[in-house]
Structures are given as C-alpha cells and as structure tokens.
Design an enzyme around this catalytic site. Sequence first.
Site, mmCIF file in Angstrom:
data_model
loop_
_atom_site.group_PDB
_atom_site.id
_atom_site.type_symbol
_atom_site.label_atom_id
_atom_site.label_comp_id
_atom_site.label_asym_id
_atom_site.label_seq_id
_atom_site.Cartn_x
_atom_site.Cartn_y
_atom_site.Cartn_z
ATOM 1 C CE LYS A 67 -3.739 2.424 2.296
ATOM 2 N NZ LYS A 67 -3.111 3.728 2.009
ATOM 3 C CG ASP A 69 0.930 7.312 3.350
ATOM 4 O OD1 ASP A 69 -0.139 7.841 2.972
ATOM 5 O OD2 ASP A 69 1.428 7.504 4.469
ATOM 6 C CD GLU A 210 -1.044 3.958 5.103
ATOM 7 O OE1 GLU A 210 -2.155 4.356 5.483
ATOM 8 O OE2 GLU A 210 -0.456 4.439 4.123
#
Length: 364
Positions: A67, A69, A210
């Site tokens: 993921k 960010d 994250e």
Amino acid sequence: MAKLPRSPPRSKPLLRDESGQLQSRPIRKRNPAQPQLLFDPMPDRVEPALAALKTRAPAGNFGWEIKWDGYRLAVHIEPNGVRLLTRGGYDWVDRFPAIAEAARELGPTAMILDGEAVMLDEQGRSDFNLLQASLGADGRKSGNLTSPAILYAFDILYLDGHDLRGLDYQERRHLLEDALAGHEGAIRLSEEVDADPYALLEHACRLGVEGIVGKNRDSKYRSGRTGDWVKLKCVQSESFVIVGYEPSNGAFGGFASLLLAAYKGIDLVYVGSVGTGFKEAQSVQLRKMMEKLHWKRKQPPVPYSGKRQVMWLQPTLIAEVEYRAWTNDGKLRHSAYKGLRKVQDNADVYRIEDRDGDAWLVSG
C-alpha cells in the site's frame, strides 16, 4: 512467314494531363455490410476504485501488493498531451513534472493509468510527510511547488482505443505490465507479490510500511468502494475533518491539539483529538489557516460534551491522522498528525456505520 512479336503495350498515363498534378481516386462510401473496427472513446475522467479497510483477508482469488502512501492520480496519455488528474478532478501536470515527462515517453500510445504519486525515504518506503513537503504543504510555503514525486501504477483503464474496465483485473494487469515494460523512470509498476497475505502484512509491518492492498483478480474495474479491492493496515491512517483546536500559549502555533470529526450518515460526529506529530513550521502555518475559519454560530459544528476550552472552526480543513485503535466510546487512541489533505485530492473523510449493535465499525 513468321509473325513478328508484338511490341508490349504502352502503359497508360496516370492522368490524362501528364503535366498536371497527381490526384488520388475519390473515396467511396463505406459498404455498410463490411464490419467496423471497434473503437472506444477515451473517458474524460474515471472515478477511482477504492479499497475497503478490512481486519482479515477475504477469501477468493486476490493478488496482493504494497500500500503506497501518497496522492491517487489518473494518468491520461492523450493524442493532444498528458493530464494528471487528482481524485478531485484537478490536473496536476505542472505539480508533478517528472511523472508528466515519463508519461510523455510512454506515448504516442493512448492510455489511462491508475496509480499513486509518492515520495520515497532512504529505505524506499513511501512517506506522506515528504510528499507534503515537496508540494509546499509543510508550512514552508503555501504556493504551488513542483514535486519530484514518482508514480507507482497499479492498473490500466484504457489502451489504444479500448476501454479496459470491462476486463478482469488479471487481464488488465498483464496489459499494464506490457505497457510499462522497459520503463523504469518516474512511472513504475507496483509489483504484485505472490505470498500469503498475513505473512506479507507481517513483513510489511516490520519494514515500516503502512500496509498491503488486495485486488480480486476476477473483478472488473468498478468505481467506488465495492469490496473488489481491500486494504490491510499495520497502522491505521485516515482522513478526518478539523472542527476546532485547543488554544495554548506554550505550544508551536498557539494550539495544543486539533479536534477531529468523522461522518456518521450525513452528520459530523466528534471522534477525539490529535496533539502530536506537528512540526514548528506546520503548526504556525496551520494556525494562520485556522484563524480565517473561526465558527461564528452559537452551537459548535459537532455535538461536544468535553470540558476543555475550544475554538470551533468551519469544517473545511481535512487532516491525515495516524492512530492505533478506537476507544469503547468511539474516540481515537494514540493519534499523530501526518499532514493536511489538499482540496484537489478529494480525500475520503472517515465514515462510521452503526451496525449490529457495534457503534464504531469502519466503512471507509
């Protein structure tokens, strides 16, 4: 007497007037019985597919990746130029020149890429604070800076006259890999990792990432939060509306904490405060912005039963906040400020569902 061989016939002139200009034959009308090549017009804008936050990996044919960010971007490579559209529909081609130049190098093929603009730290992790600073959102400047951010592309929605949203994600993924093959500049492929999602999440958390994102390989591209895409996070990070601040003479910027709100249905509800994570320049700039947004009405913008002194604000600013958990009464625990979301990003404000007696379940 034997016949003499005939002389080869003279070729006819292209035109009767050999000295005139060459002319092509007139174009005949298309025979309606002949099939036409399929052509899909390029969409002017596509609302992005969003990942639903989950605590467990769903069953099914899911592919997993890191993921990122940053800021979600749709990269439109068109015959007349390049556009980098934020979730709010703003063209940030001037804000991300490295990504724009990499997109031009992918042309003249027409395509739409879906991805995330990020800044990487020394360990290669995406860092939202670095991205904010590169865009002038850290308090140093409020103007429009250009950022050396790169883009990790994770989907392709349009390619050479064909709308790909009706294809399965697995097919789109193959086309994306082909489109980016040999290109390692400011537009890069977000790699899919063939691993157990829980083992991958544990590894991502150890690295300080994250979280991870899973995408149903058998799903079409559908805008919004449909469940086709999911995210598992190490540390929760969401967007909340700033509805007030607690004044303080001893803190940077003159405030001790920000009061935050989330949506429950169409109403804003108070979900606690954040008082850490601020840099001095951020605090000073943020206070200047909040001074212009003081709430003029008698009742605060959200129901509030606390005892502290609060300066209420118009619910305009959106903060990205990191937190560890929720309390039983629906307040954030161990929260830290990460930065302001820009209006152009059209960030999703955290939403709360009241379902099956559980008052604080995540919907976003």
